[in-house]
Design a protein around this motif. Sequence first.
Motif, PDB file in Angstrom:
ATOM      1  N   SER A 168     -44.293 -50.644  11.003  1.00 42.81           N
ATOM      2  CA  SER A 168     -44.137 -51.951  11.635  1.00 42.81           C
ATOM      3  C   SER A 168     -44.123 -53.052  10.575  1.00 42.81           C
ATOM      4  N   THR A 169     -43.478 -54.163  10.892  1.00 40.23           N
ATOM      5  CA  THR A 169     -43.380 -55.278   9.955  1.00 40.23           C
ATOM      6  C   THR A 169     -44.596 -56.187  10.091  1.00 40.23           C
ATOM      7  N   PRO A 170     -45.280 -56.494   8.993  1.00 40.99           N
ATOM      8  CA  PRO A 170     -46.465 -57.364   9.069  1.00 40.99           C
ATOM      9  C   PRO A 170     -46.081 -58.816   9.298  1.00 40.99           C
ATOM     10  N   GLU A 171     -47.054 -59.631   9.681  1.00 35.76           N
ATOM     11  CA  GLU A 171     -46.822 -61.057   9.929  1.00 35.76           C
ATOM     12  C   GLU A 171     -46.934 -61.837   8.623  1.00 35.76           C
ATOM     13  N   VAL A 172     -46.061 -61.509   7.682  1.00 35.46           N
ATOM     14  CA  VAL A 172     -45.995 -62.200   6.395  1.00 35.46           C
ATOM     15  C   VAL A 172     -44.522 -62.369   6.035  1.00 35.46           C
ATOM     16  N   ASN A 173     -44.254 -63.164   5.009  1.00 36.16           N
ATOM     17  CA  ASN A 173     -42.889 -63.322   4.521  1.00 36.16           C
ATOM     18  C   ASN A 173     -42.551 -62.115   3.649  1.00 36.16           C
ATOM     19  N   THR A 174     -41.838 -61.157   4.191  1.00 30.28           N
ATOM     20  CA  THR A 174     -41.572 -59.914   3.469  1.00 30.28           C
ATOM     21  C   THR A 174     -40.624 -60.103   2.283  1.00 30.28           C
ATOM     22  N   LYS A 175     -39.957 -61.252   2.208  1.00 34.58           N
ATOM     23  CA  LYS A 175     -39.063 -61.495   1.071  1.00 34.58           C
ATOM     24  C   LYS A 175     -39.835 -61.857  -0.195  1.00 34.58           C
ATOM     25  N   SER A 176     -41.025 -62.417  -0.024  1.00 30.72           N
ATOM     26  CA  SER A 176     -41.793 -62.849  -1.192  1.00 30.72           C
ATOM     27  C   SER A 176     -43.157 -62.171  -1.306  1.00 30.72           C
ATOM     28  N   CYS A 177     -43.569 -61.470  -0.274  1.00 25.85           N
ATOM     29  CA  CYS A 177     -44.913 -60.887  -0.258  1.00 25.85           C
ATOM     30  C   CYS A 177     -45.030 -59.684  -1.189  1.00 25.85           C
ATOM     31  N   GLY A 178     -46.089 -59.656  -1.960  1.00 22.88           N
ATOM     32  CA  GLY A 178     -46.451 -58.456  -2.698  1.00 22.88           C
ATOM     33  C   GLY A 178     -45.853 -58.318  -4.077  1.00 22.88           C
ATOM     34  N   SER A 179     -46.309 -57.273  -4.766  1.00 20.54           N
ATOM     35  CA  SER A 179     -45.912 -56.977  -6.137  1.00 20.54           C
ATOM     36  C   SER A 179     -45.274 -55.598  -6.215  1.00 20.54           C
ATOM     37  N   SER A 180     -44.105 -55.521  -6.846  1.00 23.21           N
ATOM     38  CA  SER A 180     -43.442 -54.229  -7.033  1.00 23.21           C
ATOM     39  C   SER A 180     -44.236 -53.333  -7.975  1.00 23.21           C
ATOM     40  N   SER A 181     -44.922 -53.936  -8.935  1.00 19.22           N
ATOM     41  CA  SER A 181     -45.738 -53.142  -9.857  1.00 19.22           C
ATOM     42  C   SER A 181     -46.923 -52.504  -9.140  1.00 19.22           C
ATOM     43  N   ILE A 182     -47.491 -53.202  -8.154  1.00 18.41           N
ATOM     44  CA  ILE A 182     -48.576 -52.621  -7.366  1.00 18.41           C
ATOM     45  C   ILE A 182     -48.043 -51.463  -6.524  1.00 18.41           C
ATOM     46  N   SER A 183     -46.806 -51.586  -6.040  1.00 20.68           N
ATOM     47  CA  SER A 183     -46.184 -50.477  -5.305  1.00 20.68           C
ATOM     48  C   SER A 183     -46.089 -49.244  -6.194  1.00 20.68           C
ATOM     49  N   SER A 184     -45.619 -49.445  -7.421  1.00 20.12           N
ATOM     50  CA  SER A 184     -45.494 -48.336  -8.364  1.00 20.12           C
ATOM     51  C   SER A 184     -46.858 -47.743  -8.697  1.00 20.12           C
ATOM     52  N   LEU A 185     -47.860 -48.607  -8.841  1.00 21.43           N
ATOM     53  CA  LEU A 185     -49.217 -48.145  -9.124  1.00 21.43           C
ATOM     54  C   LEU A 185     -49.741 -47.273  -7.985  1.00 21.43           C
ATOM     55  N   ALA A 186     -49.567 -47.734  -6.750  1.00 28.45           N
ATOM     56  CA  ALA A 186     -50.037 -46.975  -5.594  1.00 28.45           C
ATOM     57  C   ALA A 186     -49.320 -45.634  -5.488  1.00 28.45           C
ATOM     58  N   ASP A 187     -48.037 -45.611  -5.817  1.00 33.06           N
ATOM     59  CA  ASP A 187     -47.274 -44.365  -5.771  1.00 33.06           C
ATOM     60  C   ASP A 187     -47.810 -43.361  -6.785  1.00 33.06           C
ATOM     61  N   LYS A 188     -48.217 -43.848  -7.951  1.00 30.29           N
ATOM     62  CA  LYS A 188     -48.710 -42.963  -9.011  1.00 30.29           C
ATOM     63  C   LYS A 188     -50.154 -42.505  -8.777  1.00 30.29           C
ATOM     64  N   LEU A 189     -50.992 -43.397  -8.242  1.00 31.74           N
ATOM     65  CA  LEU A 189     -52.415 -43.068  -8.097  1.00 31.74           C
ATOM     66  C   LEU A 189     -52.746 -42.374  -6.780  1.00 31.74           C
ATOM     67  N   LYS A 190     -51.851 -42.434  -5.800  1.00 31.54           N
ATOM     68  CA  LYS A 190     -52.034 -41.727  -4.524  1.00 31.54           C
ATOM     69  C   LYS A 190     -53.414 -41.977  -3.898  1.00 31.54           C
ATOM     70  N   PRO A 191     -53.773 -43.220  -3.643  1.00 25.61           N
ATOM     71  CA  PRO A 191     -55.094 -43.496  -3.053  1.00 25.61           C
ATOM     72  C   PRO A 191     -55.156 -43.043  -1.598  1.00 25.61           C
ATOM     73  N   ARG A 192     -56.301 -42.548  -1.186  1.00 33.35           N
ATOM     74  CA  ARG A 192     -56.479 -42.213   0.224  1.00 33.35           C
ATOM     75  C   ARG A 192     -56.591 -43.498   1.050  1.00 33.35           C
ATOM     76  N   TYR A 193     -57.190 -44.529   0.457  1.00 33.41           N
ATOM     77  CA  TYR A 193     -57.271 -45.849   1.078  1.00 33.41           C
ATOM     78  C   TYR A 193     -56.900 -46.895   0.034  1.00 33.41           C
ATOM     79  N   HIS A 194     -56.060 -47.839   0.429  1.00 32.79           N
ATOM     80  CA  HIS A 194     -55.655 -48.934  -0.453  1.00 32.79           C
ATOM     81  C   HIS A 194     -55.901 -50.239   0.298  1.00 32.79           C
ATOM     82  N   PHE A 195     -56.744 -51.110  -0.280  1.00 31.68           N
ATOM     83  CA  PHE A 195     -57.069 -52.390   0.337  1.00 31.68           C
ATOM     84  C   PHE A 195     -56.498 -53.537  -0.485  1.00 31.68           C
TER      85      PHE A 195
END
Length: 371
Positions: A168-195
């Motif tokens: 589902s799409t969150p209630e944020v501006n998806t065009k500017s929200c977040g960091s691509s580097s954090i996405s890559s980090l999460a993909d590599k570290l495979k956390p069971r929970y990410h906050f």
Amino acid sequence: MGDQPLRVLACGDVEGRLNALFSRVQAIQKKMGQFDMLLCVGEFFGVTPEAEAEWQLYKTGAKKAPVHTYILGAASQETVRNFSTSDGCELAENITYLGRRGVFTGASGLQIAYVSGREALQEPAPAHFFTSKDLSALVTSLTSNSKFRGVDILLTSQWPRGVWQYASTPEVNTKSCGSSSISSLADKLKPRYHFAALEGAHYERLPYRNHVVLQENAQHVSRFIALATVNNPAKKKYLYAFNIVPMKNLDPAELVKQPQDVTENPYRHAAQDKTHAQKTAFSTAEEEPAHQFFFDLSRNQGGASRGRGRKRLSDGDGRSRDQQHGGDRHHEHKQPRRHPQPTGPCWFCLASPQVEKHLVVSIGTHVRSHR
């Protein structure tokens, strides 16, 4: 502690509202019993005179946090002044700053990776930003171990960009929200929970896979949870409670069980775009090692409780100095192996004023087992 689950609270941006947060935590613990820790992501400190006055009460010892609280560093220039060093340290009794980035491990084996601040667009980066070198060092310190399967928890202030893919799409501006580097980090570290936090929104994504079906061996799923700001007027959820058995204590077959609502990995979808992948990838070549700290989160410590949460630098072989020079101090007698107890996301809405009533009515039927 064996298979005994840890009871953990996670919180979004506090922004200096310490009395409101800790009063809520006290009320929860009065009803539900003591939690092992509170993990805060986003901005912990505020910039108003009222926020500064509240902090001074805890800093001087006039007030004390009711649970061991671990926080990330500044995410804005205005709050940098509250952190005298980029290394982790105890800021007040029961309130510990984790540091710029690194890993800490409890006596139970629970492993938590963390990155403070926002993504830097250029170097040298200000104190409230992280760089690609920070992420590379963190990833290398963990994945260089051939037995690495993932981390139990990942704490970042910024969201991972594109986490909403296949969900589902969150209630944020998806065009500017977040960091691509954090996405890559999460993909590599495979956390069971990410906050994560900073967006003023509450978003619980469906769990996603860390493997490709029929092409890779089954792995555990990951859950991403973004939390809102403490005492926000819209009453969006800012506290999340869950039980977790450390990965190292779980039977592999139990760990990799897939829930029915699991989705594909959202970050691998983004990586299919080669241009995007080039922009988001960061080198994992050997960099400055990430800080690794060990915390004693055991409940049964007797008179040593005041020392819980104080950092002990690793000597490089995965043991703390206390463990090397006083091995019996943390010795735990082996118990007959029990089936892991259920772990899962929030089993009650902590931001709701009716939390106690809800629990009395439905606690026996609404607990879901997640691995």
